[in-house]
Write an enzyme that holds these catalytic residues in place. Structure first.
Site, short mmCIF file in Angstrom:
data_model
loop_
_atom_site.label_atom_id
_atom_site.label_comp_id
_atom_site.label_asym_id
_atom_site.label_seq_id
_atom_site.Cartn_x
_atom_site.Cartn_y
_atom_site.Cartn_z
N HIS A 1 0.82 -1.21 0.00
CA HIS A 1 0.00 0.00 0.00
C HIS A 1 0.86 1.27 0.00
O HIS A 1 0.41 2.33 0.44
CB HIS A 1 -0.98 -0.03 1.18
CG HIS A 1 -2.01 -1.12 1.05
ND1 HIS A 1 -2.76 -1.59 2.10
CD2 HIS A 1 -2.41 -1.85 -0.03
CE1 HIS A 1 -3.57 -2.56 1.67
NE2 HIS A 1 -3.37 -2.74 0.40
N CYS B 1 4.11 13.04 -7.70
CA CYS B 1 3.17 13.63 -8.65
C CYS B 1 2.38 12.50 -9.29
O CYS B 1 2.96 11.51 -9.76
CB CYS B 1 3.93 14.41 -9.72
SG CYS B 1 2.85 14.88 -11.11
P1 NAD Z 1 -6.96 -3.51 10.31
O1 NAD Z 1 -6.99 -2.31 11.21
O2 NAD Z 1 -8.13 -3.78 9.45
O3 NAD Z 1 -6.73 -4.81 11.21
C1 NAD Z 1 -5.76 -4.84 12.21
C2 NAD Z 1 -5.97 -6.13 13.00
O4 NAD Z 1 -4.91 -6.25 13.93
C3 NAD Z 1 -7.29 -6.15 13.78
O5 NAD Z 1 -7.96 -7.35 13.49
C4 NAD Z 1 -6.83 -6.10 15.26
O6 NAD Z 1 -7.63 -6.90 16.09
C5 NAD Z 1 -5.43 -6.65 15.19
N1 NAD Z 1 -4.49 -6.12 16.18
C6 NAD Z 1 -4.32 -4.82 16.54
N2 NAD Z 1 -3.27 -4.71 17.39
C7 NAD Z 1 -2.80 -5.98 17.58
C8 NAD Z 1 -1.73 -6.52 18.35
N3 NAD Z 1 -0.92 -5.74 19.07
N4 NAD Z 1 -1.54 -7.87 18.34
C9 NAD Z 1 -2.35 -8.68 17.59
N5 NAD Z 1 -3.37 -8.21 16.82
C10 NAD Z 1 -3.58 -6.87 16.82
O7 NAD Z 1 -5.60 -3.42 9.48
P2 NAD Z 1 -5.22 -4.01 8.06
O8 NAD Z 1 -5.72 -5.40 7.92
O9 NAD Z 1 -3.77 -3.73 7.91
O10 NAD Z 1 -6.05 -3.13 7.04
C11 NAD Z 1 -6.14 -1.73 7.22
C12 NAD Z 1 -5.69 -0.89 6.04
O11 NAD Z 1 -5.35 0.41 6.52
C13 NAD Z 1 -4.44 -1.41 5.40
O12 NAD Z 1 -4.67 -1.32 4.04
C14 NAD Z 1 -3.30 -0.48 5.82
O13 NAD Z 1 -2.61 -0.05 4.66
C15 NAD Z 1 -3.98 0.76 6.37
N6 NAD Z 1 -3.42 1.20 7.69
C16 NAD Z 1 -2.07 1.28 7.90
C17 NAD Z 1 -1.56 1.65 9.14
C18 NAD Z 1 -0.06 1.69 9.35
O14 NAD Z 1 0.70 1.88 8.39
N7 NAD Z 1 0.46 1.49 10.56
C19 NAD Z 1 -2.42 1.97 10.19
C20 NAD Z 1 -3.81 1.90 9.95
C21 NAD Z 1 -4.29 1.50 8.69
ZN ZN Z 2 4.43 16.00 -12.43
#
Ligand code: NAD
Ligand code: ZN
Length: 251
Positions: free
Chosen positions: A123, A131
């Site tokens: 992602h 850009c």
């Molecule tokens: P999500 O938030 O949908 O799921 C995260 C999962 O992790 C949840 O099911 C939760 O229960 C579990 N969780 C949280 N903390 C935990 C821990 N310490 N130990 C075990 N489990 C834990 O995240 P996703 O599946 O990555 O999808 C969300 C989208 O949003 C992705 O596409 C991502 O790119 C983006 N996102 C990125 C960030 C980041 O870069 N840190 C943060 C938020 C969202």
């Molecule tokens: Zn450009």
């Protein structure tokens, strides 16, 4: 979670036996660093709704909202550190067993835990901006200064196109090279380890099924259940830092 937990002991054995481990991470691996995951109530992401790609393209107001979110996340990232989960993944790499880290995260914390580690960012990254028309790269700090002092969102100095964080927004095409590399590593894996993803965002989550069909053992470490638990060989419902830290004896 203690080292004698039978599921953690099983994971430790499998990590020992495996030769081509692929780690697949989501927002859950970074919550222990203080970045809220997608669904945390009251967190950064619930106060500031991510802006879908079509909206970003369509209006200056949407671009301003998107930049407020990007700059707020970027500011937070400068004051946080990788956690025990990231360190445990880095330890797997040091042991020579890891063929790829595939992440949905945009926070760069895997690379900060181990700068030598090759990370496939499905992602994109919030580390810089691009850009959308010509691909020219822009650093975030100069954009912040103009945004905060003049309220202006950035446009490309070469072609005038809109400049956006190098993350993949909802509705934006997946990076083809990263996706192809992720699929190659997944097909070749003998152990596919999911850490902290709700597995609802596609096509990324589809890699879990691909790993299973290609014959890998699938392990999911997540606080809550996922739709893929039924095909997993082992599901551990604990905190990633504690589980993986215990399995690999990493603090
Ligand atoms: P999500 O938030 O949908 O799921 C995260 C999962 O992790 C949840 O099911 C939760 O229960 C579990 N969780 C949280 N903390 C935990 C821990 N310490 N130990 C075990 N489990 C834990 O995240 P996703 O599946 O990555 O999808 C969300 C989208 O949003 C992705 O596409 C991502 O790119 C983006 N996102 C990125 C960030 C980041 O870069 N840190 C943060 C938020 C969202
Ligand atoms: Zn450009």
């Amino acid at each position: 979670m203690t080292a004698i937990d039978p599921a953690v002991a099983e994971l430790a054995r499998w990590l020992e036996q495996a030769r081509r481990i692929v780690v697949f991470t989501g927002a859950g691996i970074s919550t222990e660093s203080g970045i809220p995951d997608f669904r945390s109530p009251g967190g950064l992401w619930s106060r500031l709704r991510p802006v879908p790609f079509q909206e970003f393209l369509a209006s200056e107001d949407a671009r301003r909202a998107a930049w407020a979110l990007t700059l707020s996340l970027h500011a937070r990232l400068t004051s946080i550190e990788p956690n025990r989960g990231h360190r445990a993944v880095a330890e797997l790499a040091r042991r020579g067993r890891l063929t790829a880290v595939i992440t949905q995260n945009i926070d760069g914390l895997h690379q900060r835990a181990d700068p030598a580690q090759a990370v496939i960012e499905l992602h994109g990254t919030s580390a810089y901006a691009c850009c959308l028309d010509c691909g020219a790269r822009y650093e975030i700090e100069p954009i912040r200064q103009v945004f905060e002092t003049q309220g202006r969102v950035p446009y490309c100095t070469h072609c005038g196109g809109p400049v956006k964080a190098a993350t993949i927004s909802f509705g934006q095409a997946m990076p083809q090279a990263a996706m192809a590399a992720a699929e190659r590593a997944t097909r070749d894996a003998d152990l596919f380890l999911v850490l902290g993803s709700s597995l609802v965002v596609h096509p990324a989550a589809g890699l879990v099924g691909l790993a299973k069909r290609a014959g890998a053992r699938v392990v999911i470490v997540n606080r809550e259940a996922t739709d893929y638990d039924v095909i997993a060989d082992l599901v551990i419902g604990g905190d990633i830092g504690a589980v993986l830290g215990a399995a690999l004896a990493v603090d």
